[in-house]
Design a protein around this motif. Sequence first.
Motif: not given
Length: 75
Positions: A14-19, A57-58, A62-67, A69-75
């Motif tokens: 997720g952080l790579k996608k946000m980068g 694409l930016a 951003a939306f894919k990265g946030l999704k 990241i949220m999946d990694s925390m709350f899944n």
Amino acid sequence: METKRTNKELLVKGLKKMGLSLIGMFLGPTLLYIGFTNQDKPLYIPILIVAFIVCALAIFFAFKGLKVIMDSMFN
């Protein structure tokens, strides 16, 4: 009882996608500015097309990265 932990591999993805999104957020408007200030050049239209694609694409990354990241925390 299971303890909930952050999935670190998903968080890194997720952080790579946000980068990538951050790079696109700077590159897209820069290309738009270059394109609009050089309207008399022959590459005017292709630069604008590339700039709009980079901006889209930016936003997408951003939306894919946030999704992710949220999946990694709350899944």
